[in-house]
Scaffold this active site. Structure first.
Site, PDB file in Angstrom:
ATOM      1  N   SER A  96      -6.396 102.526 -34.740  1.00  0.00           N
ATOM      2  CA  SER A  96      -6.670 101.384 -33.864  1.00  0.00           C
ATOM      3  C   SER A  96      -5.980 101.512 -32.506  1.00  0.00           C
ATOM      4  O   SER A  96      -6.329 102.370 -31.705  1.00  0.00           O
ATOM      5  CB  SER A  96      -6.264 100.101 -34.586  1.00  0.00           C
ATOM      6  OG  SER A  96      -6.800  98.969 -33.944  1.00  0.00           O
ATOM      7  N   ASP A 124      -7.763 111.637 -22.527  1.00  0.00           N
ATOM      8  CA  ASP A 124      -8.873 111.634 -21.568  1.00  0.00           C
ATOM      9  C   ASP A 124      -8.388 111.748 -20.127  1.00  0.00           C
ATOM     10  O   ASP A 124      -9.064 112.345 -19.284  1.00  0.00           O
ATOM     11  CB  ASP A 124      -9.714 110.365 -21.738  1.00  0.00           C
ATOM     12  CG  ASP A 124     -10.506 110.355 -23.043  1.00  0.00           C
ATOM     13  OD1 ASP A 124     -10.734 111.447 -23.589  1.00  0.00           O
ATOM     14  OD2 ASP A 124     -10.890 109.267 -23.504  1.00  0.00           O
ATOM     15  N   LYS A 179     -10.369 104.014 -36.680  1.00  0.00           N
ATOM     16  CA  LYS A 179     -10.684 102.586 -36.600  1.00  0.00           C
ATOM     17  C   LYS A 179     -10.997 102.236 -35.150  1.00  0.00           C
ATOM     18  O   LYS A 179     -10.119 102.224 -34.299  1.00  0.00           O
ATOM     19  CB  LYS A 179      -9.530 101.729 -37.096  1.00  0.00           C
ATOM     20  CG  LYS A 179      -9.799 100.228 -36.974  1.00  0.00           C
ATOM     21  CD  LYS A 179      -8.579  99.397 -37.294  1.00  0.00           C
ATOM     22  CE  LYS A 179      -8.843  97.912 -37.093  1.00  0.00           C
ATOM     23  NZ  LYS A 179      -9.010  97.534 -35.678  1.00  0.00           N
TER      24      LYS A 179
END
Length: 714
Positions: free
Chosen positions: A470, A481, A495
């Site tokens: 999560s 990224d 998740k």
């Protein structure tokens, strides 16, 4: 982010409260637990909220009813140890009825099934106690099948008896191998089984309701959850890493609520009247409230009385450690305060490495969860407790120590606050999107870090495992990224959904609460609790989050740049093992500028890592641990032959002892003599050490991360 769940609560009129819920059929041999009117109301509200506002918009029909039924049976008796095949056949009439029961708030069917289960459970424990009067022969070649989840339910009571006779014999064999005599072993098991029976008899209707609601919500999706009042309180303590109470950890010993530890600086500590091993026998609210005797209570019920809003008074009747149970208890009065759970917060350490003759200092920050004291934050308290604030303070400390790089350890971090994941990322980048969120109407919104300040510009690695989930995946994914951190470890949980916590006390109409209170007061005297909601909390899946690259973490999680083998079975744990989980998908990427790029250096780092692992004893032992774990996972039964079990147990113990010492030697620690305890505070965490080594390799390659950060990111 979609910071609010937009819905109009019009359920109050439609969900009329009945003072007398439908009762379950009686089951001889159980405690015949029955639902309360309050649970009927909560059931209907939760069913309506999930049907209308859950991200999946699941219709409560026959199909989902069958899923709920199967999950409920599994939660009652996952290992097929108690229920008979005839019970399952009897229950089958409810398979398609549960969806209607949920809409109507009818819990009679659910409670009937539980009461049958409790009867079977109690019968099995009583049968086990009766078996202790028999003689045991441990020279035969019998076996005990302890893993029955893939086997059918018992066809008859005779088959069940045979299995439970083997279980008792196995328990007795374990005690015999410990070296105690048969008479003492029988007495030990009699007490153990009697305690199990006592615990069964302490189960209440809140337990039954919670089990069923778990089956219901998890049939919808893995992360929509209902928490009864006690569990809601515990959930919010986990989220805030703080609580309001007296600052004492409690346990149960011989039916007494017992103090196990005291938080320094809390009310219990300040009182100078409480100590570990003191027994609490009564609790009263305020200066004049009536004492409620808590001897024999379940621990969570006693805790509910003792916790409460800061500034309020609680009085305890206490038997000091060593005092006779017939002694007159002393009364200790305290004012509750906010208690910060420091032991469950972010922690740091510094490890040193050698790189071409140069000492490299790596700061390791362990982040157990993404927590925030939301009430403090909402009230404007500038010193509210949160992950980001704690990490920022630690970063400031580590910078003063002139560390060369930072490892963020997110292993077993199951997530928490989405806001904290965004803010934590903001400590390492200037500004920009961190995560994208899509609501059920396919509207997509990017959540940005708006704070241009950067707390740390040096090299960063993030250590993850299968239980990093999560918010951990949002942070790790964004840092990957942006090219801001190396990710090392194993594929994360996967998740990729967002939940909104709904306090049902604020949703259910006050008029309903009034009618329930009147019905309750006329039926029985209510227990006054120090804190807790009346109706509990619903964590509702309302959105799906995506990385700024456009990729969902749902199912796939975050893939490390440098992978470690996993001690956690990937085929047993993870979102991709959940039948009701949402699917993986991709949306358009958000507009963001990378601040670094590890693409060129990762192959070299991986080569150095692989070279170390090829000759690393620690890596070899890790792989052996994984192989042993997989071997034991596949086993489902154990021998009841004493000589065979003893031979295998001795071999296993010797193997474990030697491997543990070999691990110690590989890490430069002294071996431990057999029978001696290990020194405290030793670090045998090979993977954490290796994560720091990988970052050291990166620094040693002469590609200091701060040099790769564009000027506008400094």
């Amino acid at each position: 982010m979609f910071k609010k769940l937009y819905f109009i609560v019009v359920l109050g009129a439609a969900l009329a409260c009945k003072a007398s819920p439908k009762l379950a059929d009686t089951v001889a041999g159980s405690n015949n637990l029955q639902p309360e009117a309050q649970q009927t109301v909560v059931c209907k509200y939760v069913a309506s909220l999930i049907s209308e506002y859950n991200y999946k918009k699941v219709e409560l029909n026959d199909s989902i009813s069958k899923v709920i039924f199967d999950r409920y049976i599994k939660q009652l008796d996952e290992n097929h140890n108690y229920l008979l095949a005839s019970d399952i056949q009897d229950f089958s009439k409810y398979k398609t009825a549960l969806s209607g029961d949920l809409k109507d708030g009818n819990l009679a069917d659910v409670f009937y099934m539980f009461n049958v289960y409790q009867k079977r459970y109690n019968d099995r424990i009583k049968y086990s106690i009766a078996q202790l009067d028999k003689n045991f022969d441990f020279s035969t070649n019998e076996s005990f099948t302890y893993d029955r989840d893939s086997l059918p339910f018992y066809a008859s009571e005779t088959e069940s008896n045979a299995s439970w006779s083997a279980r008792v014999k196995y328990d007795m064999l374990n005690l015999k191998l410990a070296g105690t005599d048969i008479a003492k072993n029988k007495e030990t098991l009699k007490k153990r089984y009697a305690n199990l029976l006592a615990q069964s008899n302490k189960l209440n209707n809140q337990d039954v309701f919670q089990i069923f609601m778990d089956a219901f919500t998890n049939a919808i999706d893995p992360h929509t959850n209902y928490f009864n009042p006690a569990n809601a309180a515990n959930f919010n303590i986990e989220m805030s890493r703080s609580l309001e109470g007296i600052g004492a950890t409690l346990g149960v010993e011989n039916d007494f609520v017992t103090i196990t530890s005291i938080v320094p600086g809390g009310p219990a500590d300040k009182s100078k009247e409480l100590s570990p091993e003191d027994r609490i026998v009564g609790v009263a609210q305020g200066k004049t409230g009536e004492f409620q005797n808590v001897i024999g209570w379940r621990i969570e019920n006693a805790i509910a009385l003792i916790r409460g809003t800061k500034g309020t008074t609680v009085r305890l009747e206490v038997l000091p450690k060593g005092a006779n149970v017939a002694s007159k208890p002393k009364i200790v009065e305290m004012v509750r305060e906010k208690i910060i759970l420091k032991d469950q917060s972010v922690k740091e350490e510094i490890k040193t490495y050698n790189s071409n003759g140069k000492t490299v200092k790596i700061g390791i920050i362990s982040v157990p969860a993404f927590y925030i004291d939301y009430n403090d934050y909402k009230s404007g308290n500038p010193n509210y407790k949160s992950t980001t604030r704690d990490v920022k303070l630690i970063l400031d400390t580590l910078k003063k120590e002139n560390v060369d790089g930072i490892v963020m350890d997110l292993r077993e971090n199951g997530g928490g606050s989405l806001m904290e994941a965004i803010d934590l990322t903001g400590l390492f980048i200037k500004t920009g999107p961190v995560v994208q969120v899509r609501n059920p109407n396919n509207q997509i919104e990017a959540d940005n870090d708006e704070d241009p300040s950067i707390s740390y510009t040096g090299p960063v690695a993030i250590l993850v495992d299968r239980f990093s989930a999560s918010a951990s995946e949002i942070f790790a994914g964004a840092m990957q990224d942006y090219g801001r951190a190396l990710i090392v470890g194993t594929q994360t949980y996967g998740k990729g959904t967002v939940q909104n916590a709904i306090d049902l006390d604020k949703v259910i109409k006050p008029s309903v609460l009034d009618r329930l209170s009147q019905a309750s007061s006329s039926a029985k005297k209510e227990v006054t609790t120090g804190s807790q909601t009346k109706f509990g909390q619903l964590n509702l899946t309302i959105a799906k989050f995506y990385r700024i690259s456009g990729y969902s973490t749902q199912h796939k999680g975050v893939t490390p740049d440098i992978k470690f083998p996993s001690l956690i079975p990937m085929n047993k744990y993870g979102e991709d093992t959940e039948p009701s989980a949402l699917p993986f998908d991709i949306i358009a990427k958000s507009d963001h500028a990378k601040v670094g790029d590890f693409t060129g250096v990762i192959p070299q780092l991986k080569k150095l890592h692989d070279q170390r692992m090829s000759t690393s004893p620690s890596y070899k032992y890790l792989q052996e641990d994984i192989a042993d774990f997989e071997k034991h996972e596949s086993e489902k039964s154990v021998s009841l032959n004493e000589q065979e079990v003893k031979k295998q147990r001795d071999a296993d113990e010797q193997k474990a002892f030697e491997r543990e010492n070999n691990k110690r030697i590989a890490l430069g620690l002294k071996p431990v003599e057999k029978g001696k305890s290990k020194p405290r505070n030793e670090d045998l965490d090979f993977l954490k050490i290796e994560a720091g080594q990988i970052l050291t390799d990166y620094i040693g390659l002469g590609s200091k991360y701060s040099n790769n950060v564009p000027a506008n990111q400094q």
